[in-house]
Design an enzyme around this catalytic site. Structure first.
Site, PDB file in Angstrom:
ATOM      1  CB  VAL A 235      -0.979   0.005   1.194  1.00 23.97           C
ATOM      2  CG1 VAL A 235      -2.094  -1.008   0.975  1.00 23.97           C
ATOM      3  CG2 VAL A 235      -0.273  -0.285   2.517  1.00 23.97           C
ATOM      4  CD  GLU A 236       4.362   1.650  -3.208  1.00 27.73           C
ATOM      5  OE1 GLU A 236       5.202   2.531  -3.492  1.00 27.73           O
ATOM      6  OE2 GLU A 236       4.622   0.438  -3.185  1.00 27.73           O
TER       7      GLU A 236
END
Length: 350
Positions: A235-236
């Protein structure tokens, strides 16, 4: 689809009372109930599991199934203080399959039930870095177990040679969103295991796609191998992605919970959360304290970048150099000694 057509399409859908979109922009769903559900159940039609090796088929994503509405699981609570490699409790209410014990809930002496098993040799790292960093008092060299993460961009890898350079584990790019499979995943998955590395798969999360569809796509393409490391949700914020949306913190946590619940139920292992500093600051401070974290910190030690956060893996370089790989490769360490590493493997693999 051009943006000027969206209002007409929405009006037509509402008039016909039954038109919905799962693969198009989530903006078409404005005003409708959320389709993200924590502790989501698996689809009505079982998702086929791909075989390990070259027989693994790339199937089209299944038709989305809207799960029943449930309340979002509470994410707040007291922050535990275990070591990264110590057993971690499960979230209350999380579905735990009876036939597959969840990782970190194994017996205190896992070898007592399965019998003795040989320990794989841990190779000392011999990596170099195209952009070496002075990390100060505690450096990556102070950690006993090193590893890598790879994708199509590393091309053909000599996994045997890479292992002898210090790659004791590898996380391999598997899927993006709900319809992309890394073209090298199948080959890397098989060859890494043949070379003796402990390997796991990771999914790059796409913020413009329903979480349950992404979980179904990952499950469809990544084998359920009991010897594999826990799956990873990456997740980014990615400026290069075609999806420019940055949902609210509440929405981010909800979507992540849906995805992780489905993977934990299928693989019997609690997923690892990979993230970067800006995304962590916006969304993850104080959240998911019962999940292991893999943190990117390429200029300072994680304790400086993510104060107070326990971590399992540290990605310390995106410019690593090693025999067995052409070009650069991401480098990582496990947070613990060689003995800690073997104990952790005993809990998360068979």
């Amino acid at each position: 689809m051009r943006s000027s057509a969206v209002p007409a399409l929405l009006l037509a859908c509402l008039t016909l009372s039954g038109c919905s979109s799962s693969s198009g922009p989530e903006s078409l769903m404005v005003g409708l109930p959320s389709r993200e559900v924590t502790n989501s159940t698996t689809p009505v039609a079982p998702v086929p599991v791909a075989d390990v090796g070259e027989r693994m088929a790339i199937a089209s994503p299944p038709a989305p199934v809207s799960p029943p509405a449930q309340e979002v699981a509470a994410l707040a609570g007291p922050i535990p203080e275990p070591q990264a490699f110590a057993p971690m409790p499960t979230t209350v209410g999380m579905p735990v399959p009876i036939e597959r014990p969840v990782a970190f809930l194994a017996p205190e002496n896992p070898t007592a039930e399965r019998g003795p098993r040989s320990r794989a040799q841990v190779y000392r790292h011999r990596f170099r870095d195209a952009k070496p960093i002075n990390f100060g008092r505690v450096t990556p060299k102070d950690y006993a177990v090193h590893g890598v993460d790879v994708s199509r961009w590393q091309g053909e890898i000599d996994w045997v040679k890479l292992r002898t350079q210090g790659a004791n584990f590898a996380y391999i790019k598997a899927t993006d969103g709900g319809d992309h499979l890394d073209p090298m995943f199948k080959t890397n998955w098989r060859r890494a295991k043949e070379a003796g590395l402990k390997r796991g798969a990771y999914h790059f999360f796409y913020w413009c796609r329903v979480a349950s569809e992404q979980a179904e796509w990952f499950i469809r393409n990544v084998p359920r191998d009991p010897d594999a490391l826990p799956p990873v949700i990456d997740v980014e914020w990615n400026g290069d992605s075609s999806c420019k949306r940055r949902p609210s913190r509440e929405r981010v946590l909800e979507k992540m919970q849906v995805f992780m619940d489905m993977l934990e139920k299928h693989y019997g292992k609690r997923p690892v959360i990979y993230t970067a500093p800006d995304f962590y600051k916006d969304n993850l401070q104080g959240a998911f304290t019962n999940y292991p974290f893999w943190l990117r910190a390429v200029a300072q030690h994680p304790s400086k970048v993510y104060p107070g956060r326990k971590w399992l893996f540290w990605q310390y370089s995106g410019s690593g150099l090693s025999h067995g790989v052409d070009g650069k490769i991401d480098l990582n360490v496990f947070n613990g000694s060689e003995e800690n590493w073997h104990r952790w493997l005993g809990r998360v693999t068979s």
